[in-house]
Design an enzyme around this catalytic site. Structure first.
Site, PDB file in Angstrom:
ATOM      1  N   HIS A   1      20.682  -4.355  35.312  1.00 53.86           N
ATOM      2  CA  HIS A   1      20.588  -3.003  35.862  1.00 53.86           C
ATOM      3  C   HIS A   1      20.017  -3.020  37.288  1.00 53.86           C
ATOM      4  CE1 HIS A   1      18.055   0.679  36.459  1.00 53.86           C
ATOM      5  NE2 HIS A   1      19.261   1.214  36.355  1.00 53.86           N
TER       6      HIS A   1
ATOM      7  N   GLU B   1      22.645  -3.898  39.597  1.00 58.37           N
ATOM      8  CA  GLU B   1      23.553  -2.768  39.853  1.00 58.37           C
ATOM      9  C   GLU B   1      23.065  -1.982  41.080  1.00 58.37           C
ATOM     10  OE1 GLU B   1      23.545   0.365  36.771  1.00 58.37           O
ATOM     11  OE2 GLU B   1      23.621   1.608  38.564  1.00 58.37           O
ATOM     12  N   HIS B   2      21.762  -1.752  41.160  1.00 54.39           N
ATOM     13  CA  HIS B   2      21.213  -1.029  42.319  1.00 54.39           C
ATOM     14  C   HIS B   2      21.399  -1.835  43.612  1.00 54.39           C
ATOM     15  CE1 HIS B   2      18.553   2.276  40.533  1.00 54.39           C
ATOM     16  NE2 HIS B   2      19.223   1.769  39.513  1.00 54.39           N
TER      17      HIS B   2
ATOM     18  N   GLU C   1      12.436   4.874  38.050  1.00 53.26           N
ATOM     19  CA  GLU C   1      13.519   5.254  37.133  1.00 53.26           C
ATOM     20  C   GLU C   1      13.065   5.067  35.689  1.00 53.26           C
ATOM     21  OE1 GLU C   1      17.223   3.192  37.704  1.00 53.26           O
ATOM     22  OE2 GLU C   1      18.198   4.246  36.058  1.00 53.26           O
TER      23      GLU C   1
END
Lengths: 440, 458
Positions: free
Chosen positions: B82, B85-86, B162
């Site tokens: 994840h 992904e950023h 997040e």
């Protein structure tokens, strides 16, 4: 394969709802039935489905004092029995017809939607006719849906975000209906009777405050008959009470202490009316400031450069009787003050200098190009958009005109509107471990 | 309840959830073979390309899926899929940080990305004339990303925020993590997609580079292009852009640690002062479409629909309507997974009823299906709802792209999607009863209780 997206997490920027639209390839016909019901229709036979969306103006602001939550409660009861069909029979027939029906109450309007297979159109519209004209509001569904709403309210009761939303609405809107929670409270819901529901239904469901749009595999002639069937027997005029305009109360600081790891920040500045000549200048300014892309000034300063928050955005909130520009984010509690400072610096710079020529160019390209993708990408989305255009009285050619309206905005317009909106001292709320306010 | 599993960002009314969240969550598969114009081909470097034409509006959805998710992460590196992904939104050798996003924004496009246990995907929605530009940027960042400590540091802080927003601020999400960690005793689905806080804090540049070099390559990806395009054009543009990216290392099969035989009934309780109404969930490990014997996954899909799929389901009728003891109830089968997955039921009490009441009533509904099965009528109606949803699914370009992408990155094939309606139609009442009996066994379940602060359990 039904639940495929459940554990997916996204990159994360919040894409903000677009307030206004533009360029697209939809061909809208205005259809008026024999009984005078008007609808906007987009005919499309690519996929054999039909989407209808309609709205009666006057939503939860019409809830009587002490009976808050009435409109929302009513919205849960239209597929729970109508005409001579009880709950079970109605749901069985709805399921058999392959249609999906939903109702929802906003502050200013009461909405209904249905999506159906074209081949089962007649059966679906028959059920919609029953729901719209003869909802039963039987005792069992009334008790059940009310209990579900109460459970929902109770479930959120200790959630800091919920308390924050309530405190924020009260602080901004005072004793105006916009300060109320649409779903009411357990106490107000408890007082609502079947007669209250019938009365609200009778007052709201009328032809004069109705707008309709339909998208999909149906022609104008057929639609006319269906419009008369569903809406033709409604009374002519609604009986809705006046709602006063309200200016959001700015220049105040609200602090809600909670021992939680993240602090939530909200700011409110003056907004702009939808029919204000400077609306599009403000819309473009907001987009540059904190609109829904990965390159807004707030996103860049708060998230990209400093990693202070996961999401941050600003938006123009336009209701029928009030407007505001709102900013929101959640951030590490120990850096909330710093985040607020960064936000205020970004605002100050925008108020004093406005955007650059390049930023304005990019914003125009974005808000013109994004319209179709954001608002017209499925039948239901098109129907939703066309209802909103009718509510806002923007005209059937609005989508064609919108691009020109946006292009006409000058850099001077945007600078002027930035100064006009962002020079005000905002309302600020911090939810989380206590922090001090710097009036900077 | 299920909301806790789904995507959702800020609770503020004016920062709506992500694009991922806005896509219809219950989307379905596709049209029958007879009218399918969907095509698939491979580029020489191994990239699979699927084209789904939809000419209703001048929009194209360009979606690139990588066959890597959180369950592929190395031990101790939770969250790297994840996090990565950023990082894909940072600069490359050819384009400055933020330039791709600015380009998308300038042309009025939409973009986003999402990560799951089994895949990571990136998408843009733009007008068709911008497709080639999107392809060239996406191909560029597949191979030329620049990863420096300057971009890693602030982005790691973003991810920690997040996690704060999505998990730490949501008691339901916290319980969900603990339930997964209990349900899967060995398989990495026990680890949250976003990662554990203490491990995210330590993710660094080396981790990111290792991950990139290992997994980001055309032969580990699937490109889905849906919208106002044709296959020939996509092929030509694909060869000119993605075709230039060299093939990556051949990856070994995605063999993860498997579950041991489960023999215990486990309970997870989480009291939290932010909770005022309790709720209960129960979960089992069951086969996914990829691991199931023929017909089993389809039967589980229909079982979840009949048991708790909506206001006409057995659980809703019994607990919510007839007995009036629950305010909400449902069942949920996460069918698209590379490995064995989860089947869940959930309920929340109403009025004077307690959490034990709703749990018992839910258990009774399951026991009834195990003992007596489902009726042919119920099964027919459930099938009809599933197959009908395929027609509705065709209304959404990005929804269609997601169906193909998620299937192809979790071990399924295009043929599986095409034949799915027939396989649903073929399910018998015996099969539904059989999967209920075999898998929804209380003696190897995990029950999770979300409770008001200690001492307030009713």
């Amino acid at each position: 394969m039904k639940a495929i997206f459940a554990s997916v997490i996204g990159f994360g920027l919040a894409f903000l709802p677009a307030v206004a639209p533009a360029q697209a390839a939809v061909d809208i016909q205005q259809v008026t039935s024999d009984k005078g019901i008007t609808a906007w229709l987009v005919e499309d036979y690519t996929v054999p489905i039909i989407s209808i969306r309609f709205a009666f103006e006057g939503g939860s602001t019409q809830d009587p004092v002490g009976k808050e939550g009435l409109a929302q409660l009513m919205s849960g009861l239209f597929d729970e029995g109508a005409g001579d069909l009880g709950r079970t029979e109605f749901q069985e027939e709805l399921d058999q017809s392959g249609a999906e029906m939903s109702f929802d109450a906003g502050p200013d309007a009461f909405y209904g939607s249905m999506r159906m297979l074209a081949e089962d159109r007649a059966e679906a519209f028959r059920l919609l006719e029953l729901a719209v004209n003869q909802p039963r509001f039987d005792a069992e569904p009334l008790a059940r849906i009310r209990a579900q709403m109460v459970a929902g309210i109770q479930a959120r009761a200790n959630d800091p975000e919920t308390e924050a939303s309530i405190a924020w609405a009260n602080a901004i809107y005072g004793d105006h209906p916009y300060a109320r929670q649409d779903e009411g409270t357990p106490e107000t819901l408890a007082t609502i009777t079947r007669d209250d529901l019938r009365e609200l239904h009778r007052d709201l469901f009328a032809r004069d405050n109705l707008v309709v749009s339909v998208v999909g595999a149906i022609d104008a002639q057929t639609l006319k008959a269906e419009l008369d069937r569903v809406f033709g027997s409604l009374p002519e005029a609604p009986d809705v009470g006046d709602v006063q305009r309200v200016e959001p109360k700015l220049d105040q600081q609200i602090s809600l202490p909670f021992e939680i790891p993240q602090a939530t920040l909200r700011l409110a500045y003056p907004g702009i009316e939808r029919d204000d000549p400077q609306f599009f200048a403000a819309y473009l300014m907001n987009h540059i400031l904190g609109g829904g892309t990965f390159s807004s000034r707030l996103f860049d300063e708060v998230r990209e450069k400093r990693g202070l928050a996961y999401g941050i955005g600003s938006s123009l909130v336009n209701r029928d009787y009030s407007s505001a520009l709102m900013i929101g984010t959640s951030t590490r509690a120990d850096r909330a003050e710093e985040t607020l400072g960064v936000i205020r610096d970004v605002i100050k710079r925008m108020a004093e200098e406005g955007p650059t020529e390049q930023e304005l160019r990019d914003a125009k390209d974005y808000v013109v190009g994004a319209y179709a993708i954001n608002n017209l990408d499925t039948s239901s989305a098109i129907a939703r958009t066309l209802v909103q255009l009718q509510i806002e009285d923007l005209g059937i050619d609005y989508i064609d005109r919108r691009g020109d309206l946006i292009e006409a905005v000058t850099l001077e317009d945007v600078k002027a509107v930035a100064k006009r909106l962002l020079s005000a001292e905002p309302a600020i709320m911090i939810v989380g471990p206590t922090v001090s306010f710097d009036k900077g | 309840m299920l909301v806790a599993l789904a995507v959702g960002l800020s609770p503020l009314p004016f920062t709506v959830a992500t694009v991922a969240a806005q896509t219809p969550a219950a989307a379905e598969t596709e049209q029958k073979k007879s009218d399918a114009e969907i095509s698939s081909f491979f580029l020489d470097n191994g990239l699979q390309v699927v084209v789904i034409p939809d000419h209703r509006s001048p929009v194209v959805t360009h979606m690139l899926w990588y066959k890597v998710g959180s369950a592929d992460e190395a031990p101790g590196k939770s969250g790297i899929a994840h996090f990565f992904e950023h990082l894909m939104f940072k600069g490359t050798k050819n384009h400055a940080p933020g330039e791709f996003s600015r380009r998308v924004s300038e042309i009025g496009g939409q973009e986003n990305a999402f990560t799951s246990n089994d895949y990571t995907a990136y998408f843009q929605q733009v007008s068709p004339d911008a497709l080639e530009t999107m392809m060239s940027y996406e191909a560029d960042r597949m191979h030329n990303l620049i990863l420096t400590d300057d971009v890693i540091g602030p982005e790691r802080n973003v991810i920690l925020e997040e996690r704060g927003s999505r998990v730490e601020s949501e008691p339901g999400a916290l319980l969900g993590e603990e339930m997964d960690a209990t349900l899967y005793q060995n398989h990495p689905y026990r680890i949250p997609v976003i990662g554990w806080m203490h491990e995210i804090e330590k993710l660094n540049r080396e981790d990111a580079i290792d991950f990139y070099q290992r997994y980001y390559a055309p032969n580990n990806a699937v490109l889905i292009v849906a919208g106002d395009v044709d296959a020939e054009n996509v092929k030509r543009l694909g060869e000119a852009t993605y075709g230039k990216v060299p093939r990556g290392p051949e990856l070994p099969p995605r063999v993860r640690p498997t579950e041991p035989e489960q023999n215990t009934r486990r309970t997870v309780s989480m009291p939290d002062p932010r909770v005022s109404v309790p709720s209960v969930r129960k979960a089992w490990v069951v086969p996914s479409y990829t691991t199931a014997e023929p017909g089993e996954a389809e039967a589980l899909d229909l079982l979840s629909e009949i048991l708790g799929g909506g206001p006409r389901s057995r659980a809703y009728e019994a607990l919510v309507v007839k007995e009036g003891i629950a305010s909400g109830v449902g069942a949920y089968y996460q069918s698209d997974a590379l490995d064995a997955t989860a089947f869940q039921v959930y309920a929340s009490p109403r009025g004077a009823a307690t959490i034990d009441d709703v749990e018992k009533a839910m258990d009774a509904e399951i026991a009834r299906i195990v003992a007596d099965g489902v009726t042919p009528d119920e099964l027919e109606q459930a099938k009809k709802r599933y197959v009908r949803s395929l027609i509705f699914a065709r209304d959404s370009q990005s929804g269609m792209a997601r169906i193909y992408g998620s299937t192809l990155t979790t071990g399924g094939t295009i043929k599986d999607i095409e034949e799915w309606p027939d396989r649903i139609e073929a399910v018998t009442t015996e099969q539904v009863q059989d999967v209920a009996r075999r898998y929804l066994d209380q003696s190897r379940s995990v029950t999770g209780y979300l409770l008001p602060a200690e001492g307030e359990r009713s």
